[in-house]
Design an enzyme around this catalytic site. Structure first.
Site: not given
Length: 682
Positions: A345, A399
């Site tokens: 993330d 990401e």
């Protein structure tokens, strides 16, 4: 993003990354410096620890660990600036004076708790904390490598919990191999807590027993689990992590999570962890913030240690102890819970000092200039090296919205070592299109560009929407498309034109994204059947309601509703992709863009894709070029009745090419708001 200058001539030898992209030539010295720094760091680690995997053993040394030789528990904590530490818990009546720790020369504090004294007091389920005295005061804290944190239902206070069940979990997934089961990733992004239809928090075992069969039946071969790492606030969606080594206890026990992963493996499904190493919760009661009183133990000191947009703390990736902590975290999840990889993330936030906040990436200089965080880049190279070393075939997804060249290329080639990047521009494009552009004004050239604009040699996870698009404040694609009709006109026999339009476009958007957008595909839990609502976790602003933190599976189960038709289509498109190895095929070849009739035709993996986005026009004898002469038949029609269509296409027919203007062409009945997939049969 290419600068306005002539393409530089290549000189040999160049890094493979530069050979593929000559625009990187001016920045090759930076790439080589990064590679040299990694090599130097790995040499240092090998000299001091023997190997990278041994270096990543922080969790085996710190926290509560049983010593079978000496028969007792060691408790250790790294807190170099602290003045004193003591272990407290129900085993010593939470007395801060009874069990002090001793500091060694490395800033590590420790105490040994022999069985002869603590066997009957320090047992499975015992709760504990560590009391830390600093120059700025004293606080009860949760240990940094805590394996389980539990919350008191009355006080809401978190404490560590010793977890040593008499019967350890028995794994039966020995035959599972990622490379055998996941040749082309079809990823089901899911949140365990919101996976039940009831207004409550779901559990690991419920997910394993009730949702995994749905995932398998749908044709997905990966499940990506969100919010597993312990977080004090449920509404954070798991992104404000406090306890990096603890599986969230709100969903069940460690054995329950292992049961989930084991069951997934038995079904041939890989399990990815949505890992958050980009930041940490700023809470001191539950997290790592200012643990030893220095203000810069795990995180950067001062303003640099605070994320401006996320209200959280930022790791100091250049610190050896922080590298050790985070790398050990990766190893722990791979080995203890058998995860098959990670979706990292917030990689953009890690890569740059500005964290991508309000920045448009328009030149290569931004990737390699002073705003690049070289410490974070080194950490990510160490992380990808470690994961691929520990688990063969492990999947690593980044990401990143900046488009950093080489992020998903091997380190030896000059890259960072991830396997896939998320195609974040695709869902943003779809939402923007639905918000601001009427159907008749869709630009197919723009659409083609967005879905095919990715770096050669770097694999992309394509998706029409993820959890980001579903969060409160926005709406899912189905909600944007259907609006009130999603509540009022979803009976299968209801001819409502708004619902009809929404159902048709929902199928076209997802099939186009799957077939054109990348080398892997992702769907967020429930969106495969057009789940009717956004996601909003219980919070003060919604009176702590679970109404939007659940999944209404009964809608997809009901044959009288259009939700089941959308689900049937999702099954069909994934079956097509798997059978024809669509995602492993090379990039699509554009055959025709017809802006007048709003028809897009392309070929990928030996299949022909014909999309008609026109709001009303159907063309009964539509001619278009095909690369190979022969006979073709329809494999998939979005207009099929089982998918909520009008059955205007006879899929039993065989279509034969003919020569026109010196080209081989096909003629099809191309109906409005319909996609057809054809294959050559002779």
């Amino acid at each position: 993003m290419a600068p306005d200058m002539p393409i530089p001539a290549l000189k040999t030898p160049h890094l493979p990354l530069v050979q593929q992209d000559p625009w990187l030539t001016p920045y090759e010295p930076t790439l080589r410096r990064r590679l040299a720094r990694l090599t130097q760091r790995l040499d240092e680690i090998k000299a001091g620890w023997g190997s990278l995997s041994k270096f990543a053993s922080f969790h085996q040394q710190m926290g509560m660990n049983y010593d079978s030789r000496r028969r007792g528990f060691w408790f250790r904590e790294w807190a170099p600036a602290a003045q004193a530490l003591s272990l407290i818990g129900d085993f010593n009546n939470w007395d801060r004076q009874t069990t002090p720790l001793t500091r060694n020369e490395n800033g590590v504090w420790e105490v040994f708790l022999p069985d002869k004294e603590y066997k009957d007091r320090l047992t499975h389920g015992s709760r504990f904390k560590v009391h830390v005295q600093t120059a700025h005061g004293a606080k009860d804290r949760l240990p940094a490598t805590l394996h389980r944190a539990v919350q008191d239902e009355h006080t809401h206070d978190f404490a560590g919990q010793l977890w040593r069940p008499e019967t350890p979990f028995v794994w039966t997934d020995q035959k599972f191999r990622i490379s055998n089961s996941v040749k082309e990733p079809l990823i089901y992004e899911a949140h365990v807590g919101m996976a039940t239809e009831e207004w409550r928090v779901g559990t690991y075992r419920e997910f394993a027993d009730n949702v995994l069969p749905r995932i398998q039946a749908g044709g997905y071969n990966c499940v990506q689990l969100m919010a597993v790492m312990e977080h004090p606030y449920y509404g954070s969606f798991g992104y404000h992590v406090a306890n990096f080594f603890a599986a969230s206890s709100r969903f069940g026990t460690p054995e329950d999570l292992k049961y989930l992963i084991n069951e997934a493996h038995l079904r041939g499904i890989a399990v990815l962890l949505d890992i958050v190493h980009s930041h940490a919760v700023k809470n001191e009661a539950e997290g790592l913030a200012d643990f030893d009183g220095s203000g810069n133990q795990y995180f950067h000191a001062g303003p640099r240690g605070n994320h401006p947009g996320w209200d959280s703390k930022l790791f100091n990736y250049g610190k050896p102890e922080v590298q050790c902590f985070l790398l050990s975290n990766l190893r722990y999840w791979l080995e203890e819970y058998h995860f098959d990889g990670f979706r990292f993330d917030g990689v953009t936030s890690m890569l740059y000092h500005h964290h991508g906040e309000g920045v448009a990436f328009v030149s290569y200089e931004q990737y390699f200039g002073p705003e690049a965080d070289e410490d974070a880049i080194l950490y990510m190279q160490l992380a990808t090296t470690l994961v691929h070393e520990i688990k063969k075939g492990a999947l690593l997804i980044a990401e990143d919205m900046s488009g950093l060249p080489g992020l998903c290329r091997p380190i030896a080639e000059g890259g960072i070592g991830f396997d896939y990047r998320l195609g974040m521009g695709i869902p943003d494009y779809w939402i923007k299109l639905l918000k601001h552009t009427p159907d008749e004004a869709w630009n197919l050239h723009d659409l083609w560009h967005v879905l095919t604009n990715r770096r050669a040699g770097e694999k992309t996870v394509a998706y029409a929407e993820s959890h980001d698009q579903a969060l409160v404040g926005d709406k899912t694609l189905s909600h944007w498309l259907l609006d009130r009709a999603i509540y009022e006109h979803m009976q299968a026999a209801d001819p409502d034109p708004i619902a009809e339009r929404g159902i048709a476009l929902h199928k076209l958007i997802r099939l186009l994204t799957l077939s054109l957008g990348g080398e892997a595909y992702l769907n967020f839990i429930g969106n495969e059947f057009g789940h009717p609502e956004w996601v909003d976790f219980p919070r003060e602003g919604n009176d702590w309601s679970y109404q939007f933190a659940r999944r209404q599976w009964s809608l997809a189960n009901n044959p009288d509703l259009k939700f089941q038709q959308l689900l049937a289509f999702d099954h069909a498109q994934l079956a097509l992709a798997r059978k024809h190895h669509l995602l492993a095929s090379s990039a699509a070849h554009q055959l025709n863009i017809d802006s007048t009739n709003q028809v897009l035709v392309f070929e990928r993996g030996g299949l022909l894709f014909v999309f008609n986005f026109h709001v009303s026009r159907s063309v009964p004898d539509y001619h278009f070029f095909v690369p190979k002469a022969g006979r073709y038949r329809v494999l998939l029609s979005t207009d099929a009745p089982e998918f909520g269509g009008h059955n205007r296409i006879d899929t039993s027919l065989t279509y034969e090419t003919f020569e026109e203007e010196g080209l081989e062409k096909l003629s099809l009945y191309v109906t409005n708001r319909t996609a057809l997939v054809l294959t050559r049969v002779g």
